[in-house]
Scaffold this motif. Sequence first.
Motif, PDB file in Angstrom:
ATOM      1  N   UNK A  67       0.821  -1.214   0.000  1.00  0.00           N
ATOM      2  CA  UNK A  67       0.000   0.000   0.000  1.00  0.00           C
ATOM      3  C   UNK A  67       0.855   1.264   0.000  1.00  0.00           C
ATOM      4  N   UNK A  68       2.115   1.110   0.437  1.00  0.00           N
ATOM      5  CA  UNK A  68       3.034   2.249   0.459  1.00  0.00           C
ATOM      6  C   UNK A  68       3.989   2.246  -0.737  1.00  0.00           C
ATOM      7  N   UNK A  69       3.657   1.460  -1.752  1.00  0.00           N
ATOM      8  CA  UNK A  69       4.417   1.501  -2.989  1.00  0.00           C
ATOM      9  C   UNK A  69       5.549   0.502  -3.105  1.00  0.00           C
ATOM     10  N   UNK A  70       5.749  -0.353  -2.102  1.00  0.00           N
ATOM     11  CA  UNK A  70       6.805  -1.374  -2.163  1.00  0.00           C
ATOM     12  C   UNK A  70       6.140  -2.708  -2.475  1.00  0.00           C
ATOM     13  N   UNK A  71       6.022  -3.031  -3.734  1.00  0.00           N
ATOM     14  CA  UNK A  71       5.231  -4.176  -4.157  1.00  0.00           C
ATOM     15  C   UNK A  71       5.905  -5.497  -3.799  1.00  0.00           C
ATOM     16  N   UNK A  72       5.154  -6.356  -3.133  1.00  0.00           N
ATOM     17  CA  UNK A  72       5.631  -7.688  -2.773  1.00  0.00           C
ATOM     18  C   UNK A  72       4.430  -8.624  -2.739  1.00  0.00           C
ATOM     19  N   UNK A  73       4.700  -9.915  -2.706  1.00  0.00           N
ATOM     20  CA  UNK A  73       3.644 -10.924  -2.760  1.00  0.00           C
ATOM     21  C   UNK A  73       3.336 -11.437  -1.361  1.00  0.00           C
ATOM     22  N   UNK A  74       2.164 -11.119  -0.811  1.00  0.00           N
ATOM     23  CA  UNK A  74       1.849 -11.543   0.557  1.00  0.00           C
ATOM     24  C   UNK A  74       1.892 -13.059   0.750  1.00  0.00           C
ATOM     25  N   UNK A 105      13.218 -19.311  -0.225  1.00  0.00           N
ATOM     26  CA  UNK A 105      11.895 -19.121  -0.833  1.00  0.00           C
ATOM     27  C   UNK A 105      11.646 -17.645  -1.121  1.00  0.00           C
ATOM     28  N   UNK A 106      12.000 -16.797  -0.172  1.00  0.00           N
ATOM     29  CA  UNK A 106      11.762 -15.363  -0.347  1.00  0.00           C
ATOM     30  C   UNK A 106      12.643 -14.774  -1.448  1.00  0.00           C
ATOM     31  N   UNK A 107      13.892 -15.232  -1.516  1.00  0.00           N
ATOM     32  CA  UNK A 107      14.806 -14.680  -2.527  1.00  0.00           C
ATOM     33  C   UNK A 107      14.477 -15.218  -3.914  1.00  0.00           C
ATOM     34  N   UNK A 108      14.374 -16.539  -4.020  1.00  0.00           N
ATOM     35  CA  UNK A 108      14.112 -17.142  -5.337  1.00  0.00           C
ATOM     36  C   UNK A 108      12.691 -16.821  -5.798  1.00  0.00           C
ATOM     37  N   UNK A 109      11.735 -17.005  -4.879  1.00  0.00           N
ATOM     38  CA  UNK A 109      10.350 -16.698  -5.234  1.00  0.00           C
ATOM     39  C   UNK A 109      10.158 -15.236  -5.565  1.00  0.00           C
ATOM     40  N   UNK A 110      10.871 -14.372  -4.835  1.00  0.00           N
ATOM     41  CA  UNK A 110      10.774 -12.948  -5.123  1.00  0.00           C
ATOM     42  C   UNK A 110      11.278 -12.613  -6.511  1.00  0.00           C
ATOM     43  N   UNK A 111      12.358 -13.286  -6.918  1.00  0.00           N
ATOM     44  CA  UNK A 111      12.877 -13.054  -8.262  1.00  0.00           C
ATOM     45  C   UNK A 111      11.925 -13.538  -9.335  1.00  0.00           C
ATOM     46  N   UNK A 116       9.273  -7.761  -4.125  1.00  0.00           N
ATOM     47  CA  UNK A 116      10.358  -7.077  -3.423  1.00  0.00           C
ATOM     48  C   UNK A 116      10.947  -8.002  -2.355  1.00  0.00           C
ATOM     49  N   UNK A 117      12.174  -8.431  -2.566  1.00  0.00           N
ATOM     50  CA  UNK A 117      12.802  -9.406  -1.674  1.00  0.00           C
ATOM     51  C   UNK A 117      13.050  -8.812  -0.290  1.00  0.00           C
ATOM     52  N   UNK A 118      13.489  -7.571  -0.239  1.00  0.00           N
ATOM     53  CA  UNK A 118      13.779  -6.935   1.050  1.00  0.00           C
ATOM     54  C   UNK A 118      12.517  -6.838   1.894  1.00  0.00           C
ATOM     55  N   UNK A 119      11.420  -6.454   1.278  1.00  0.00           N
ATOM     56  CA  UNK A 119      10.149  -6.384   2.002  1.00  0.00           C
ATOM     57  C   UNK A 119       9.746  -7.767   2.506  1.00  0.00           C
ATOM     58  N   UNK A 120       9.933  -8.774   1.668  1.00  0.00           N
ATOM     59  CA  UNK A 120       9.595 -10.133   2.080  1.00  0.00           C
ATOM     60  C   UNK A 120      10.413 -10.596   3.271  1.00  0.00           C
ATOM     61  N   UNK A 121      11.725 -10.386   3.200  1.00  0.00           N
ATOM     62  CA  UNK A 121      12.593 -10.778   4.313  1.00  0.00           C
ATOM     63  C   UNK A 121      12.253  -9.988   5.573  1.00  0.00           C
TER      64      UNK A 121
END
Length: 257
Positions: A67-74, A105-111, A116-121
């Motif tokens: 919602x703040x513009x840092x797109x990641x997959x919940x 999972x977060x790094x590979x899946x994020x790619x 956004x990998x940083x947001x996921x981690x």
Amino acid sequence: MSGSRATPALVRRFAYLPKPDGPHARLGVLWFIAACAACALGTIAVAVLFAAVAAIAAMQTIRTWSDNGRQATPLLGGIAAAIVPIAALVGPIGFIAGVVVSVAVLIIGGGVLRSNVIVGLRSALLPAIAAGSVVLIGRTDMGALVVLLILVSAYEVGDYLMGSEANSVFEGPLSGIAAVLVVTFAEAVFQLGPFETRAGWVFGALVAALAPLGAPLASALAPSASSAGPALRRLDAWFVVAPVWGLMLINYLSQIG
């Protein structure tokens, strides 16, 4: 002048005042009942409960970042957060392997998903480690986990009852610490769980010292203190306590065993 302006901004960024509105008290009671039931049912039930809360916490946090513009997959964050507590059922090796797999999972899946990998981690890792540590404690000694649950719940009750009506960010945590010390007195006198009197005071003091660190940590994981979701707030008091307690418990039991 800049220092006086920076301090309130820093406090607003990390401090959390519980809100007196809404069903927070009822949800807290339901959480305590669910956690007690899980402890009674065994380690698998504890793992399922805390994995679910960690997954929801990660997904809620990722949504706030989106919602703040840092797109990641919940969903990716939720899966990663749930891996660690489930893997912890195997023991410390499973816990460590779960953390490694979760990061992968977060790094590979994020790619792959352009997430956004940083947001996921940032959103998933700490809830996962806290939940996994709870499972390890239950696997090591369920009585110790019940004691920890009571102590953490005492902190949360004190923090909520005083903090929700307070004008200062310190009143809630100080009340929570006082509640923990009262419960610790009973724990030490009656030697609850695997703890003899001196150990009871040590482990209770750990909760009193470390539980207050969870709220600002949860605020740091989210875009702002107010945007941290309810599942993240449900876990925050465990963030530092659970890993430290787990390590201390293993050391303590090895000494008395």
